[in-house]
Design a protein around this motif. Structure first.
Motif, PDB file in Angstrom:
ATOM      1  N   VAL A  33      30.975  41.882  67.826  1.00 50.27           N
ATOM      2  CA  VAL A  33      31.261  41.419  69.285  1.00 50.27           C
ATOM      3  C   VAL A  33      31.434  40.093  67.723  1.00 50.27           C
ATOM      4  O   VAL A  33      31.199  39.388  67.648  1.00 50.27           O
ATOM      5  N   VAL A  34      32.942  39.637  67.896  1.00 47.18           N
ATOM      6  CA  VAL A  34      32.913  37.756  66.726  1.00 47.18           C
ATOM      7  C   VAL A  34      33.648  37.151  67.906  1.00 47.18           C
ATOM      8  O   VAL A  34      34.466  36.598  69.280  1.00 47.18           O
ATOM      9  N   THR A  35      33.222  35.635  67.888  1.00 44.78           N
ATOM     10  CA  THR A  35      33.444  34.491  68.663  1.00 44.78           C
ATOM     11  C   THR A  35      34.051  33.579  68.055  1.00 44.78           C
ATOM     12  O   THR A  35      33.466  33.323  66.878  1.00 44.78           O
ATOM     13  N   ASP A  36      34.930  32.639  68.509  1.00 48.31           N
ATOM     14  CA  ASP A  36      35.495  32.231  67.806  1.00 48.31           C
ATOM     15  C   ASP A  36      35.653  30.853  67.663  1.00 48.31           C
ATOM     16  O   ASP A  36      35.160  30.326  68.555  1.00 48.31           O
ATOM     17  N   LEU A  37      35.122  29.331  65.962  1.00 50.09           N
ATOM     18  CA  LEU A  37      34.392  27.897  66.467  1.00 50.09           C
ATOM     19  C   LEU A  37      35.581  27.039  66.377  1.00 50.09           C
ATOM     20  O   LEU A  37      35.549  26.263  66.491  1.00 50.09           O
TER      21      LEU A  37
END
Length: 476
Positions: A33-37
């Motif tokens: 999973v990639v979480t965008d900041l």
């Protein structure tokens, strides 16, 4: 039963058991999973969502241009928010679309007031339009019957037949829905259905999210043995050398870089004067811009600043306070202060005074002190942590925090009346005496010892008189 038949049966059972074990192993390892900041920085987005809803799975965070992230070995992208002062650009939209068509799962959270998120959603035929009417009702596909939600938002869906509504409100308006896009799945959710606290203590609706996220990510296989890495501060696209520091940022923050450099360069000499010493080598050597109006952080060498703090760049007084605060965290090392957060902002208030915002700075100092005096008018009954040391009542967490900040400010103001440069004198002494070759910890006793030296008088009795227990015998 003959022995041959028994062996065959046992072999079959073993084979099934191995197959099931393999499936469980693949299921546990298969989500990257990639979480965008990059479009909205928050401490929650930095790995908290993963902690709550994807335990045991691999994760990465993206601080850079979203379209520069390598999604080849990822199968889930979470877009928690996007500040309305920026947007997803065309390259981002193409990246998201390509990821979906390749089988990836994308989760987009939003509300009716999140303009940039809704602009993104409109490209997929959806958008949040209003407030849900409770109760929320789940479909048969959701393994949960009751939902925790504080002010859920409802969706408007173009071509409703192409969407599967998973949760709707009392008047049958969608709150959580998904649809196929290419080989992948797009899931759209009211932001209130998932956690948001930086401590990750609010794992609401976990019974729903854990299996649902697994389903959303199931359209694409990933290899747990291949590289899957975050793109962090060290990977930001722009790294501008300004001599004493480097400014790093992504494309979304580029319009704010010049204004930040300007205010930082003007503030720096005043910070240095108030601190009494130069920055230690390597400290605050990189300034990073964060897409938020909320908090930043300091790790010593890196100072990360919220670009819209206090209405910046239209207003700069709060930014002066804020960037001073984060810089001071680097300045005081190797030992943090016992009043680490308040002292950093207090120095920021002093720098505000130096740069022409004296009236506002004094107002902030006085308001902070008054919040403590509400509980301790004489400043004699609580220590700087808000713990009862004299007469009074035990305080709750919020009141203790008010004491921590207000009493700290009150102490500093008492000392500043006698010696306007007491902080600079104190930090010069701290740089000389509080070194790792001389002490192993820096506590209140050591702090008061150095303040006594800075004020040229013994302050131990004064601190004890005002509810802050210290001992001259215990200072190093």
């Amino acid at each position: 039963m003959n022995i041959t038949k028994y062996v065959l049966i046992m072999m079959c059972i073993a084979q099934v058991a191995c197959t099931n074990a393999d499936k469980k192993l693949k299921k546990a390892d298969r989500i990257h999973v990639v979480t965008d900041l990059s479009h909205e920085f928050s401490f929650y987005a930095d790995n908290r969502f993963h902690q709550q809803y994807l335990p045991g799975q691999k994760w990465a965070t993206n601080w850079c241009n979203l379209h520069n992230f390598d999604f080849s070995n990822a199968n889930l992208l979470v877009l928690l928010d996007c500040d309305d002062r920026i947007a997803y650009n065309e390259k981002d939209l193409n990246t998201i679309s390509d990821f979906l068509h390749d089988g990836g799962g994308v989760v987009i959270f939003g509300t009716e007031s999140s303009k940039s998120q809704n602009d993104l959603l409109r490209t997929f035929g959806a958008g949040f339009t209003g407030v849900a009417q409770l109760p929320l009702i789940g479909s048969e596909a959701i393994a949960q019957s009751e939902f925790i939600s504080n002010g859920a938002s409802v969706l408007s869906l173009e071509k409703p037949a192409s969407w599967e509504v998973l949760i709707h409100d009392a008047v049958d308006k969608a709150v959580l829905a998904r649809k196929k896009v290419g080989k992948g799945t797009l899931l759209v959710s009211s932001r209130s259905l998932a956690g948001n606290h930086p401590s990750a203590r609010d794992s609401i609706n976990k019974e729903m999210w854990v299996p649902l996220l697994q389903e959303v990510a199931s359209g694409k296989s990933v290899d747990p043995l291949k590289a899957f890495n975050s793109r962090g501060i060290e990977d930001l696209e722009h790294n501008d050398d300004h001599g004493t520091f480097e400014l790093s940022y992504n494309d979304y923050m580029q319009p704010y870089a010049e204004a930040m450099v300007n205010v930082y360069k003007r503030s720096f000499p005043y910070i240095e004067k108030r601190m009494g010493v130069a920055l230690s080598p390597g400290m605050a050597s990189k300034i990073t811009l964060l897409a938020t109006g909320g908090g930043g952080f300091s790790s010593g060498s890196v100072v990360a600043l919220a670009v819209w703090w206090g209405g910046f760049p239209d207003k700069e007084d709060s930014m002066i306070e804020f960037l001073t605060h984060e810089s001071v965290h680097s300045w005081v090392l190797p030992f943090a202060e016992v009043w680490n957060e308040p002292i950093a902002t207090y120095v920021g208030n002093l720098v505000m005074m130096d740069m022409g915002y004296g009236e506002e700075a004094l107002k902030r100092i006085e308001q902070t002190i008054q919040r403590a005096m509400k509980y301790d008018p004489d400043m004699k009954n609580y220590d700087i942590r808000g713990e009862l040391t004299g007469k009074g009542e035990e305080l709750d967490k919020g009141a203790k925090n008010n004491i921590h900040w207000g009493k700290t400010y009150w102490v500093f103001e008492q000392l500043r009346k006698e010696n306007p440069d007491f902080l600079a004198d104190y930090f010069r002494l701290k740089r000389q005496y509080a070194t790792k070759d001389k002490i192993s910890e820096y506590d209140m006793n050591n702090t008061v010892a150095l303040l006594s030296m800075a004020m040229k008088k013994d302050l131990f009795t004064w601190f004890n008189k005002h509810g802050m227990p210290v001992s001259k015998a215990r200072q190093k």
